[in-house]
Every structure is written in C-alpha cells, then in structure tokens.
Design a protein around this motif. Structure first.
Motif, short mmCIF file in Angstrom:
data_model
loop_
_atom_site.label_atom_id
_atom_site.label_comp_id
_atom_site.label_asym_id
_atom_site.label_seq_id
_atom_site.Cartn_x
_atom_site.Cartn_y
_atom_site.Cartn_z
N LEU A 38 0.83 -1.20 0.00
CA LEU A 38 0.00 0.00 0.00
C LEU A 38 0.86 1.25 0.00
O LEU A 38 1.91 1.30 0.64
CB LEU A 38 -0.93 0.00 1.21
N THR A 39 0.43 2.27 -0.73
CA THR A 39 1.08 3.57 -0.76
C THR A 39 0.04 4.62 -0.39
O THR A 39 -1.14 4.31 -0.25
CB THR A 39 1.66 3.89 -2.15
N GLN A 40 0.46 5.86 -0.28
CA GLN A 40 -0.47 6.93 0.07
C GLN A 40 -1.59 7.05 -0.97
O GLN A 40 -2.74 7.27 -0.62
CB GLN A 40 0.27 8.27 0.16
N ALA A 41 -1.25 6.87 -2.25
CA ALA A 41 -2.23 7.08 -3.32
C ALA A 41 -2.82 5.79 -3.88
O ALA A 41 -3.73 5.84 -4.68
CB ALA A 41 -1.58 7.87 -4.45
N GLY A 42 -2.31 4.63 -3.49
CA GLY A 42 -2.81 3.37 -4.04
C GLY A 42 -1.98 2.19 -3.60
O GLY A 42 -1.94 1.86 -2.42
N PHE A 43 -1.25 1.59 -4.55
CA PHE A 43 -0.41 0.44 -4.20
C PHE A 43 0.70 0.26 -5.23
O PHE A 43 0.67 0.84 -6.31
CB PHE A 43 -1.24 -0.85 -4.09
N CYS A 69 -5.18 5.48 -7.13
CA CYS A 69 -6.64 5.66 -7.17
C CYS A 69 -6.86 7.15 -6.95
O CYS A 69 -7.12 7.61 -5.85
CB CYS A 69 -7.31 4.84 -6.09
N GLN A 70 -6.74 7.94 -8.03
CA GLN A 70 -6.69 9.39 -7.93
C GLN A 70 -8.05 10.03 -7.64
O GLN A 70 -8.13 10.99 -6.88
CB GLN A 70 -6.08 9.99 -9.19
N THR A 71 -9.09 9.56 -8.29
CA THR A 71 -10.45 10.08 -8.07
C THR A 71 -11.39 8.89 -8.13
O THR A 71 -10.99 7.78 -8.52
CB THR A 71 -10.87 11.10 -9.16
N PRO A 72 -12.67 9.07 -7.79
CA PRO A 72 -13.61 7.95 -7.90
C PRO A 72 -13.72 7.40 -9.33
O PRO A 72 -14.11 6.25 -9.53
CB PRO A 72 -14.94 8.55 -7.45
N PHE A 97 0.89 13.27 -8.92
CA PHE A 97 -0.25 13.21 -8.01
C PHE A 97 0.28 13.16 -6.58
O PHE A 97 1.14 12.36 -6.25
CB PHE A 97 -1.09 11.97 -8.32
N THR A 98 -0.23 14.02 -5.71
CA THR A 98 0.25 14.07 -4.33
C THR A 98 -0.87 13.79 -3.33
O THR A 98 -0.64 13.88 -2.13
CB THR A 98 0.86 15.45 -4.02
N GLY A 99 -2.05 13.43 -3.80
CA GLY A 99 -3.18 13.18 -2.90
C GLY A 99 -3.16 11.79 -2.32
O GLY A 99 -2.25 10.99 -2.54
N SER A 100 -4.21 11.51 -1.57
CA SER A 100 -4.40 10.18 -0.98
C SER A 100 -5.38 9.38 -1.84
O SER A 100 -5.99 9.92 -2.76
CB SER A 100 -4.98 10.33 0.43
N VAL A 101 -5.54 8.11 -1.49
CA VAL A 101 -6.48 7.25 -2.19
C VAL A 101 -7.87 7.89 -2.12
O VAL A 101 -8.33 8.29 -1.06
CB VAL A 101 -6.52 5.84 -1.56
#
Length: 111
Positions: A38-43, A69-72, A97-101
């Motif tokens: 797992l990573t902050q934004a996905g895997f 997994c940037q957006t729904p 991309f610097t956001g979270s899942v």
C-alpha cells in the motif's frame, strides 16, 4: 475451439461480438511476486515475467507496477523497470499526483 501461435497469441472466433477473438493464454505475461504494498495514493507490486515466448524481444523480467486511485473515476497505473530509470518528458500542466487514495471508487482493481 481456440488455436494458439508459437508466440502465445490465441484465436477463438465467437458468435458474441462483445468477446474478443484474439487473446493471450494465462501462461503469458507477468505474475505478481509476493504481495502488493500500500502507498499513500494506491499500491505498488513487483511483477515477474512468465517463461513464455517473447513477442518483441528484450523483455524486462522484473517490473514495478505503481497504481494510484486518484479520483472515484480515475485510476492511473505505470509499469517501469525498477533497475533502469528512464527520462520522462516534463509537461507544464501535468504534475505528479500528491493526494491520498480517493474514496467512493466507481471501479475495482484486481491484481
């Protein structure tokens, strides 16, 4: 009945037009080594090439799959050679991309 070539491409004509006629056998491609991380934004996952005929030659035997997994509605994946960094052309409007899942995903990812 399907027919497969020496390079692993199989052909099976179907009456259903939504089913592809050409495909690769399950013995072709890559397999996950270990488990995904797992990573902050996905895997991330390490993939090893299966022992099958090469389509283009110079295959990379171990690759890194990075998934976000940037957006729904948006899933981004990248496949790289972890041993050989490559130059990526910078683009003034495309930033890492610097956001979270994202939550409320409208897709499922199966590895």
């Amino acid at each position: 009945q399907s027919t497969c070539s020496l390079r692993g491409c199989c052909w099976s004509p179907q009456s259903d037009t939504s089913v592809p006629w050409c495909f690769f056998s399950p013995r072709h491609g890559y397999r996950v080594q270990g488990s995904q991380r797992l990573t902050q934004a996905g895997f991330e996952a390490t993939l090893n090439r299966l022992p099958s005929p090469s389509l283009f030659g110079n295959d990379i035997h171990t690759v890194l799959l990075t998934a976000e997994c940037q957006t729904p509605n948006r899933f981004r994946f990248k496949i790289t050679d972890p041993k050989t960094p490559r130059f990526e052309v910078p683009h003034e409007h495309v930033r890492p991309f610097t956001g979270s899942v994202a939550s409320g995903l409208r897709y499922q990812v199966e590895l």
